[in-house]
Every structure is written in C-alpha cells, then in structure tokens.
Design an enzyme around this catalytic site. Structure first.
Site, short mmCIF file in Angstrom:
data_model
loop_
_atom_site.label_atom_id
_atom_site.label_comp_id
_atom_site.label_asym_id
_atom_site.label_seq_id
_atom_site.Cartn_x
_atom_site.Cartn_y
_atom_site.Cartn_z
CG HIS A 115 -1.94 1.05 1.22
ND1 HIS A 115 -1.68 2.33 1.65
CD2 HIS A 115 -3.23 1.05 0.78
CE1 HIS A 115 -2.78 3.06 1.50
NE2 HIS A 115 -3.73 2.31 0.98
CD GLU A 194 -2.72 2.44 -2.76
OE1 GLU A 194 -3.26 3.11 -1.87
OE2 GLU A 194 -1.56 2.01 -2.67
O1 G3H Z 1 -6.53 2.03 0.84
C1 G3H Z 1 -7.14 2.79 0.13
C2 G3H Z 1 -6.67 4.10 -0.34
O2 G3H Z 1 -5.58 4.55 0.42
C3 G3H Z 1 -7.77 5.11 -0.39
O3 G3H Z 1 -8.14 5.40 0.92
P1 G3H Z 1 -9.38 6.42 1.24
O4 G3H Z 1 -10.52 5.98 0.38
O5 G3H Z 1 -9.62 6.23 2.69
O6 G3H Z 1 -8.88 7.79 0.89
#
Ligand code: G3H
Length: 278
Positions: A115, A194
């Site tokens: 991540h 991402e």
């Molecule tokens: O793990 C997912 C991404 O970091 C997006 O996170 P979020 O939807 O909380 O901004």
C-alpha cells in the site's frame, strides 16, 4: 469473479484521541465490524464476489471469533515481515515484525502488501540515509509477498504512481510489477491500483479513461491478473468503476469523507451495493 477489499488502516483510534473511530470500543472493534457486515454480505453469491477485510493486528482474534458459519468475510492483516520462522533457522526472534507464520496461525487468510502508506514508510527510512531507491522497496515487497504466499495466504499487492512520477507511469508501474511479482505464484495475488497523485482531500480523482488505460497496461504486463481500483472504491465512483470491464473490484477504506469522517459498516455495505448493482 469480483473482489471487494476493505483496508481498515488505523480507523480504530478513538475520536477523542484524534482518530476516526466512533463506532465501537477498541476491544470490540474487530467483532463489531464483522458482526455488522457478514449477514448482508451473505446475500451475494460467493461465485460472483469475494470479500476480504484487512485489520490492524490487535483486532484479528476479535474479528475471527465473530465469524459465523459460512461467513463470506475473509480476515486479513496489514502486512507480513520479509523473513519468516523456519525450523532450524529463525524460531521467532522478530521484535515488532509480523512473520507470515504468526499471521497464518492467528487466522489470517489474506494480507495487503505494498500500500502507498507502506511504500512511503520504506521510502522514509531510505530518505534518512539520503537514498532514493524504488528497486530496493519493490524487492522488499517481493520478499513479503513470497513469505505470505509460502504460508498459503492470498495477497492484495498495491501499485501506483505519485504526482512526480506521472510522466514515467509506465516505468514506475512496470518496475513495481516486475520486481514485486518476481518468481511469485500469481494465482495467489490480486493487484490493487492506487493513483497516489489523486488520493486525498483537494486532489482531482482519476477519471474513467485514465483508470481504463492503466488497468489495460497491468493486464498486459501480468498476463491478465485481476486488478481492483484502490483509489479507493466509494459511493461517488462505484458506478463508474463498475462500468470498466478491466476492473475486477475495489478497495474500500474511508466510507465518509466529510463531517465525522471514518469507516461506517452501513456505508461500506451501501458502496458494495452500488458497485455490484450498477
Ligand atoms: O486504501 C485505500 C486508499 O488509500 C484510499 O483510501 P481512502 O478511500 O480512505 O482515501
């Protein structure tokens, strides 16, 4: 087969301590999340979609114990160490680490690796030494993936480009895929994409055309591995993401982005419904 992942980050920190947890006491948090989602998730066919949730380590037992018979919830952790326990070798001297053997024994079926928050952490350590080296980061992540897969755990491997890498997106994502997946049994791995440059308040979300271009690139590079959108999946983009044939699901994190931001089980279920019924 679609895949819906949930990255619970550290959404367990109580609001009074500066976090976003307004849903349950820390000791009951894992249980609360599983209990308030699994019955609704049973309404989806397991042949059509799978559900995995990545908990902070302290909630694994509570989450696993809350699972009922035929629960569709796969409990996962938020990382494994690059090295593992082995007979005649390291018996468990891993202060602060999470060897895959320990995570497997604790009940984890799956793990999220790479991540952008993990990548930033590794880059931050290198930066303390004045070093920028994405190859080293991708090589460490590759060791973590192998460690998890060797223990029979499924992996969600996250890739993505930052704003300063936008022009070299093919090189950046290509290296993340090539080094990260080197000698890995790909049948155990799903990719999460991402677009790091588009995540967070005030950022412009990545559009359908851009996400489609990247997912086609990933599928070509990986001989058709499944790819989910990790930017993440939310109410606002569920229908758009469902309309992209190359996208095989999503990674949900926060469910509420304004007011009392945080993760709320009923909103998570609503996002899934919007995506699956689009
Ligand atoms: O793990 C997912 C991404 O970091 C997006 O996170 P979020 O939807 O909380 O901004």
């Amino acid at each position: 087969m679609k895949h819906i992942y949930l990255n619970l980050k550290r959404f367990d920190v109580p609001a009074e301590l500066g976090g976003v947890n307004r849903i349950a006491d820390m000791k009951e948090w894992g249980k609360y999340i599983v209990e308030n989602t699994q019955e609704e998730l049973k309404k989806y066919s397991p042949e059509e979609v799978e559900f995995a949730m990545f908990f902070p380590e302290i909630h694994l037992f509570s989450a696993c114990q809350a699972k009922t018979e035929n629960s569709p919830v796969q409990v996962g952790c938020q990382g494994v160490f690059r090295d593992d326990v082995a007979p005649g070798k390291n018996f468990g001297a891993f202060t602060t680490g999470r060897p895959a053997a320990a995570m497997k024994a604790a009940g984890c079926e799956t793990v999220i690796i790479g991540h952008c928050e993990e990548r930033n952490n590794l880059a931050g350590i290198l930066a303390e030494a004045g070093v920028v080296n994405t190859k080293a980061i991708n090589t460490i992540l590759n060791k973590e993936i192998k460690s998890a897969v060797d223990r029979g755990m499924k992996v969600l491997y996250c890739i993505g480009e930052k704003s300063e890498e936008l022009e070299q997106w093919q090189e950046v994502l290509g290296e993340q895929l090539e080094l990260g997946l080197k000698d890995v049994d790909k049948s155990m791995v799903t990719i999460a994409y991402e677009p790091v440059w588009s995540i967070g308040p005030g950022k412009t979300p990545a559009g359908k055309e851009y996400i489609t271009k990247i997912s086609k690139f990933v599928k070509e590079k990986t001989e058709g591995m499944d790819i989910v959108y990790g930017g993440g999946l939310k109410q606002d983009n569920a229908a758009m993401l469902a309309s992209i044939p190359e996208i095989d699901g999503g990674l949900i994190a926060l469910t509420r982005f304004q007011g009392e931001i945080g993760y709320y089980p009923e909103e998570y279920l609503e996002i899934i419904s919007l995506y699956m019924n689009a």
